[in-house]
Scaffold this active site. Structure first.
Site, short mmCIF file in Angstrom:
data_model
loop_
_atom_site.label_atom_id
_atom_site.label_comp_id
_atom_site.label_asym_id
_atom_site.label_seq_id
_atom_site.Cartn_x
_atom_site.Cartn_y
_atom_site.Cartn_z
N LYS A 47 0.82 -1.19 0.00
CA LYS A 47 0.00 0.00 0.00
C LYS A 47 0.86 1.25 0.00
O LYS A 47 0.39 2.35 -0.28
CB LYS A 47 -0.87 0.02 1.27
N ASP A 107 14.83 -0.39 0.38
CA ASP A 107 15.69 -0.57 1.55
C ASP A 107 16.82 -1.52 1.16
O ASP A 107 17.83 -1.09 0.62
CB ASP A 107 14.84 -1.10 2.70
N PHE A 156 14.20 4.22 10.16
CA PHE A 156 12.87 3.79 9.74
C PHE A 156 11.97 5.01 9.67
O PHE A 156 11.92 5.82 10.59
CB PHE A 156 12.31 2.76 10.72
N VAL A 157 11.27 5.16 8.55
CA VAL A 157 10.45 6.36 8.35
C VAL A 157 8.97 6.01 8.14
O VAL A 157 8.63 4.90 7.73
CB VAL A 157 10.96 7.22 7.17
P1 IMP Z 1 13.39 -4.00 0.77
O1 IMP Z 1 12.90 -5.28 0.16
O2 IMP Z 1 14.35 -4.26 1.90
O3 IMP Z 1 13.97 -3.03 -0.22
O4 IMP Z 1 12.13 -3.35 1.50
C1 IMP Z 1 11.23 -2.56 0.83
C2 IMP Z 1 9.87 -2.53 1.49
O5 IMP Z 1 9.94 -2.57 2.93
C3 IMP Z 1 9.22 -1.21 1.16
O6 IMP Z 1 8.49 -1.29 -0.04
C4 IMP Z 1 8.37 -0.92 2.36
O7 IMP Z 1 7.10 -1.54 2.23
C5 IMP Z 1 9.10 -1.57 3.50
N1 IMP Z 1 9.94 -0.57 4.20
C6 IMP Z 1 11.29 -0.51 4.16
N2 IMP Z 1 11.75 0.52 4.89
C7 IMP Z 1 10.66 1.14 5.39
C8 IMP Z 1 10.48 2.31 6.23
O8 IMP Z 1 11.42 3.00 6.66
N3 IMP Z 1 9.20 2.63 6.53
C9 IMP Z 1 8.12 1.93 6.08
N4 IMP Z 1 8.24 0.84 5.29
C10 IMP Z 1 9.50 0.45 4.95
#
Ligand code: IMP
Ligand code: MG
Length: 187
Positions: A47, A107, A156-157
């Site tokens: 979302k 991330d 974390f945001v």
């Molecule tokens: P990745 O697979 O580690 O790149 O994580 C990406 C997903 O994790 C994003 O699309 C978000 O849904 C969630 N996510 C990662 N960091 C944050 C954050 O700081 N706040 C909120 N959701 C996050």
């Protein structure tokens, strides 16, 4: 709640409302220039990307189409597990389309690399990624992002679509989450 009634878990602002507005306008201009004469298909990752995608789409001066998918990473902490599962798939056929994948935040880059592989297999004419936020220094390999809103430090945001346990998505800015680090759903 402190005496001023402010939620103490809402930390310092990382990207303010006016910064969001002007950067999203720039990204829209860039996409308008890059996709002239075409009808890009914006694929939003639910979302978290819904608010960004809605503003971005209004900044693109071209006909665009929309589709959405929802993914979930196994495990529900503020860390991504790396195992991604499609919870809601697209409605549209991507064959021959100019697809722009719209993400809230990259991330580790694991969600993105999974999605890129998955969408590429559906034979779009082109596939680019537009991410509002990229957390600095966290990606294991180059995630190959064409459009990036902001590079942010490793905190974390929340806000502007981003949540902790479904809360805070409607904050009109992006800020640090300074509460307990265990309720994130990874969407
Ligand atoms: P990745 O697979 O580690 O790149 O994580 C990406 C997903 O994790 C994003 O699309 C978000 O849904 C969630 N996510 C990662 N960091 C944050 C954050 O700081 N706040 C909120 N959701 C996050
Ligand atoms: Mg997301």
């Amino acid at each position: 709640m402190p005496p001023d009634g402010r939620d103490p878990h809402i930390g310092p602002v990382v990207v303010a409302e006016d910064q969001l507005r002007s950067r999203v306008t720039e990204l829209g201009k860039q996409i308008t220039a890059d996709y002239g004469g075409r009808t890009p298909l914006l694929v939003g990752v639910l979302k978290g990307a819904f608010m960004f995608m809605s503003d971005l789409a209004r900044a693109i001066e071209l006909p665009v189409e929309f589709d959405f998918m929802a993914v979930s990473s196994y495990g529900s902490s503020t860390k991504t597990s790396g195992v991604v599962r499609i919870v809601k798939d697209l409605d549209l056929d991507l064959t021959g389309r100019d697809v722009i994948l719209v993400e809230d935040i990259v991330d580790s880059g694991l969600t993105l690399s999974y999605l890129r592989k998955n969408l590429k297999a559906r034979k779009p004419a082109s596939l680019e990624v537009c991410a509002l936020l990229v957390r600095e220094g966290m990606q294991r390999k180059d995630p190959g992002l064409k459009y990036v809103g902001f590079r942010i430090p490793p905190e974390f945001v929340i806000g502007y679509g981003l949540d902790v346990a479904e809360q805070y998505r409607n904050l009109p800015y992006v800020c640090v989450y300074s509460g307990p680090q265990d309720g994130h759903t990874g969407t």
